[in-house]
Design an enzyme around this catalytic site. Sequence first.
Site, PDB file in Angstrom:
ATOM      1  N   SER A  13       0.844  -1.205   0.000  1.00  9.26           N
ATOM      2  CA  SER A  13       0.000   0.000   0.000  1.00  9.26           C
ATOM      3  C   SER A  13       0.874   1.248   0.000  1.00  9.26           C
ATOM      4  CB  SER A  13      -0.900   0.004   1.237  1.00  9.26           C
ATOM      5  OG  SER A  13      -1.696  -1.145   1.240  1.00  9.26           O
ATOM      6  N   ALA A  14       1.853   1.301   0.889  1.00  9.54           N
ATOM      7  CA  ALA A  14       2.679   2.502   0.989  1.00  9.54           C
ATOM      8  C   ALA A  14       3.723   2.565  -0.128  1.00  9.54           C
ATOM      9  CB  ALA A  14       3.375   2.532   2.353  1.00  9.54           C
ATOM     10  N   GLU A  34      10.063  -5.856  -4.874  1.00  6.98           N
ATOM     11  CA  GLU A  34       9.007  -6.636  -4.219  1.00  6.98           C
ATOM     12  C   GLU A  34       9.377  -8.109  -4.189  1.00  6.98           C
ATOM     13  OE1 GLU A  34       6.103  -6.269  -2.534  1.00  6.98           O
ATOM     14  OE2 GLU A  34       6.043  -8.458  -2.586  1.00  6.98           O
ATOM     15  N   HIS A 474      -4.665  -5.000  11.049  1.00  9.39           N
ATOM     16  CA  HIS A 474      -4.483  -3.560  10.872  1.00  9.39           C
ATOM     17  C   HIS A 474      -3.304  -3.125  11.749  1.00  9.39           C
ATOM     18  CE1 HIS A 474      -9.098  -3.277  10.051  1.00  9.39           C
ATOM     19  NE2 HIS A 474      -8.442  -3.727   9.001  1.00  9.39           N
TER      20      HIS A 474
HETATM   21  C1  LIG Z   1      -6.268 -10.405   5.066  1.00 11.12           C
HETATM   22  C2  LIG Z   1      -6.260  -8.906   5.270  1.00 11.12           C
HETATM   23  C3  LIG Z   1      -7.452  -8.186   5.133  1.00 11.12           C
HETATM   24  C4  LIG Z   1      -7.444  -6.807   5.320  1.00 11.12           C
HETATM   25  N1  LIG Z   1      -8.591  -6.100   5.081  1.00 11.12           N
HETATM   26  C5  LIG Z   1      -8.523  -4.742   5.039  1.00 11.12           C
HETATM   27  C6  LIG Z   1      -9.625  -3.980   4.555  1.00 11.12           C
HETATM   28  O1  LIG Z   1     -10.671  -4.515   4.176  1.00 11.12           O
HETATM   29  N2  LIG Z   1      -9.485  -2.622   4.521  1.00 11.12           N
HETATM   30  C7  LIG Z   1      -8.333  -1.990   4.905  1.00 11.12           C
HETATM   31  O2  LIG Z   1      -8.281  -0.760   4.844  1.00 11.12           O
HETATM   32  N3  LIG Z   1      -7.297  -2.690   5.382  1.00 11.12           N
HETATM   33  C8  LIG Z   1      -7.353  -4.044   5.413  1.00 11.12           C
HETATM   34  N4  LIG Z   1      -6.256  -4.756   5.795  1.00 11.12           N
HETATM   35  C9  LIG Z   1      -5.070  -4.021   6.245  1.00 11.12           C
HETATM   36  C10 LIG Z   1      -4.347  -3.275   5.123  1.00 11.12           C
HETATM   37  O3  LIG Z   1      -4.475  -3.941   3.898  1.00 11.12           O
HETATM   38  C11 LIG Z   1      -2.883  -3.106   5.528  1.00 11.12           C
HETATM   39  O4  LIG Z   1      -2.802  -2.462   6.784  1.00 11.12           O
HETATM   40  C12 LIG Z   1      -2.093  -2.275   4.518  1.00 11.12           C
HETATM   41  O5  LIG Z   1      -2.286  -2.752   3.220  1.00 11.12           O
HETATM   42  C13 LIG Z   1      -0.623  -2.329   4.901  1.00 11.12           C
HETATM   43  O6  LIG Z   1       0.124  -1.547   4.023  1.00 11.12           O
HETATM   44  P1  LIG Z   1       1.691  -1.491   4.147  1.00 11.12           P
HETATM   45  O7  LIG Z   1       2.192  -0.637   3.062  1.00 11.12           O
HETATM   46  O8  LIG Z   1       2.046  -1.170   5.551  1.00 11.12           O
HETATM   47  O9  LIG Z   1       2.186  -3.010   3.935  1.00 11.12           O
HETATM   48  P2  LIG Z   1       1.840  -4.080   2.815  1.00 11.12           P
HETATM   49  O10 LIG Z   1       0.764  -3.602   1.918  1.00 11.12           O
HETATM   50  O11 LIG Z   1       1.630  -5.369   3.531  1.00 11.12           O
HETATM   51  O12 LIG Z   1       3.164  -4.135   1.933  1.00 11.12           O
HETATM   52  C14 LIG Z   1       4.378  -4.707   2.327  1.00 11.12           C
HETATM   53  C15 LIG Z   1       5.035  -5.256   1.066  1.00 11.12           C
HETATM   54  O13 LIG Z   1       6.405  -5.474   1.324  1.00 11.12           O
HETATM   55  C16 LIG Z   1       6.792  -6.707   0.722  1.00 11.12           C
HETATM   56  N5  LIG Z   1       7.971  -7.171   1.448  1.00 11.12           N
HETATM   57  C17 LIG Z   1       8.049  -7.501   2.766  1.00 11.12           C
HETATM   58  N6  LIG Z   1       9.305  -7.862   3.084  1.00 11.12           N
HETATM   59  C18 LIG Z   1      10.038  -7.752   1.949  1.00 11.12           C
HETATM   60  C19 LIG Z   1      11.404  -8.001   1.639  1.00 11.12           C
HETATM   61  N7  LIG Z   1      12.250  -8.409   2.587  1.00 11.12           N
HETATM   62  N8  LIG Z   1      11.817  -7.812   0.368  1.00 11.12           N
HETATM   63  C20 LIG Z   1      10.966  -7.377  -0.598  1.00 11.12           C
HETATM   64  N9  LIG Z   1       9.661  -7.136  -0.363  1.00 11.12           N
HETATM   65  C21 LIG Z   1       9.202  -7.322   0.898  1.00 11.12           C
HETATM   66  C22 LIG Z   1       5.590  -7.591   0.916  1.00 11.12           C
HETATM   67  O14 LIG Z   1       5.622  -8.699   0.046  1.00 11.12           O
HETATM   68  C23 LIG Z   1       4.459  -6.598   0.633  1.00 11.12           C
HETATM   69  O15 LIG Z   1       4.146  -6.549  -0.745  1.00 11.12           O
HETATM   70  C24 LIG Z   1      -6.234  -6.144   5.669  1.00 11.12           C
HETATM   71  C25 LIG Z   1      -5.053  -6.865   5.810  1.00 11.12           C
HETATM   72  C26 LIG Z   1      -5.051  -8.232   5.594  1.00 11.12           C
HETATM   73  C27 LIG Z   1      -3.765  -8.977   5.726  1.00 11.12           C
END
Ligand SMILES: Cc1cc2nc3c(=O)[nH]c(=O)nc-3n(C[C@H](O)[C@H](O)[C@H](O)COP(=O)(O)OP(=O)(O)OC[C@H]3O[C@@H](n4cnc5c(N)ncnc54)[C@H](O)[C@@H]3O)c2cc1C
Length: 537
Positions: A13-14, A34, A474
């Site tokens: 997401s971020a 990724e 979350h």
């Molecule tokens: C099953 C589920 C249902 C959810 N439902 C909702 C919902 O309905 N609505 C909502 O708003 N939120 C929901 N959430 C929460 C929301 O989706 C997350 O909080 C948000 O997407 C997190 O964003 P982020 O950028 O922090 O991390 P993420 O989107 O998790 O991104 C992290 C990325 O980093 C990559 N990565 C990690 N380690 C490495 C590495 N060492 N090398 C390379 N790549 C790596 C991962 O593969 C991933 O693609 C849900 C979460 C889950 C798991």
Amino acid sequence: MDSFDYIVVGAGSAGCVLANRLSADPRNRVALIEEGGTNTSPFIAMAGGFVKIMGNPLYFRAYPVAQRPGMRQEMHAYGKGLGGSSAINGTWYLTGLPADYDGWVARGLPGWGWNEIARCFKDIESYRDSGAHAGRGRDGELEVTPSTYRGPVFDAIMDAAAQIGARKVGDVTQPGVQGAGRSQYTVSRRGKRVTSYTAFVAPIRHRPNLTVITDCAVQKVVIENGRATGVLCHRNGADVTLAAAREVIVSAGVYGSPHLLQLSGIGPADELAALGIPVVRDLPMVGRELCDHQKMGISFDLANHPGTNREFTGWRLYRNALRYFLTRTGPLARVGLPVTALVSNDPASTWPEFQVAAAPFAMRTVNEMAAKPGSPITPRPGITFSGYHLRPKSRGRIALASADWRQPPVIHWNPWDNPEDQAHALELFRMLRRFAAAPALAPYVGDERMPGAALQTDEEVLGEVRKMVEAGLHGTGTCGMGTDPATSVTDARCRVHGVAGLRVVDCSIMPTPVSGNTNGPAMAVAARAAELILEDR
Ligand SMILES: Cc1cc2nc3c(=O)[nH]c(=O)nc-3n(C[C@H](O)[C@H](O)[C@H](O)COP(=O)(O)OP(=O)(O)OC[C@H]3O[C@@H](n4cnc5c(N)ncnc54)[C@H](O)[C@@H]3O)c2cc1C
């Protein structure tokens, strides 16, 4: 060695928002790296397809949870591949409330108040419903649409929400309001899931200064003389180093980011040393302060209505799949609970404590699923009321299990442990029962199926909610922003304390939880962080 100005680790997401905003300036050479793949499965584009892909290691990264005594063994899974968790989540959309972000400013983090964040939401969003409040964005990259579910049960749920104190609102993201309205989803007007990748990167992937690398796991951040200079990756069976002339930005998620910092020698010195990881920077809070919304649900028999369970089984499922692929409409285009209410026991509060929702749909409980795996959908129609406690006090942590980057860390999650949280658990449970018992729903709500009307005393209820609690997924806080390296990991500009050229930008930097689902907030926080990074260039 390939070299870039900015390396963003994690296309979730971020990360995708960062890649978009940083590469908008053609002077910046940006790499988005990724671990997962391209996420082109049609079951990702179809919001209802998540049942098909749930738990598949191609799209999910699983983290073992340390067993809580007497409770079921849990596993938490976040998304992987382009779009990260936005590619596999429930698509439910909220922004969090002004007091959440203003609270960050009060913690000494200037530039993170609601005014700045609301501007970022407006910039990224495209929401065009007639009920939209004045602060919504119409022309951003991220399409958001309201639930299209209609009918007498929907109307009864809305009326019942008003009867428990959540007045009807045209837009549930209206800031600072206790209200109930149509749920909103990150689903496009054409009925397709909108991921951070499809919204922010796919349309600009042709930029010559942007390189997207998939199936590439970052093993550690390379740090030389106190400065991050690149990343060591594993790709196609080989180790590869990529250089970052300006910065490495870790956006690997609430579990992935602290894990990667720890593997890179940034974290609690004693824990790193015990595993033989050379300590680059002793930062005790890396992986601490994990906070997750604590979720519970209760379900009842559904009377005088067929409900929606049957839409997901037998011939109706095939019909709905065909309808989806031909017209991008129907029950598989938008899933989730069609009514969202933000509410607390204090009707005057502008910072509601609970997010509750209801739908004429019932699933097996997590405990039932753990005991007997299979379809999560119950054969009998039901009506479910579920709720999140939005600002729990209980905190967990992420602990390294091994110095081997392939081994996931262990998650210590302690839901409802804090006495204040226990009081909120009881309040939430009783609120869900009041919701179900509201006069407007009398024609539809039958016997309490789960956990059952026999549970009445505080002690009985608390015992049960401790068992049936689910992680909202979350998670926040594991690389929290703050002013003091003894109590935080990153500063107000997302820079890791004491390491030059290294930032963290994702849910992990949120120092306290946001009141609502976290996908939208992760993107708005990334949009704000991109402004700071570009300012610092
Ligand atoms: C099953 C589920 C249902 C959810 N439902 C909702 C919902 O309905 N609505 C909502 O708003 N939120 C929901 N959430 C929460 C929301 O989706 C997350 O909080 C948000 O997407 C997190 O964003 P982020 O950028 O922090 O991390 P993420 O989107 O998790 O991104 C992290 C990325 O980093 C990559 N990565 C990690 N380690 C490495 C590495 N060492 N090398 C390379 N790549 C790596 C991962 O593969 C991933 O693609 C849900 C979460 C889950 C798991």
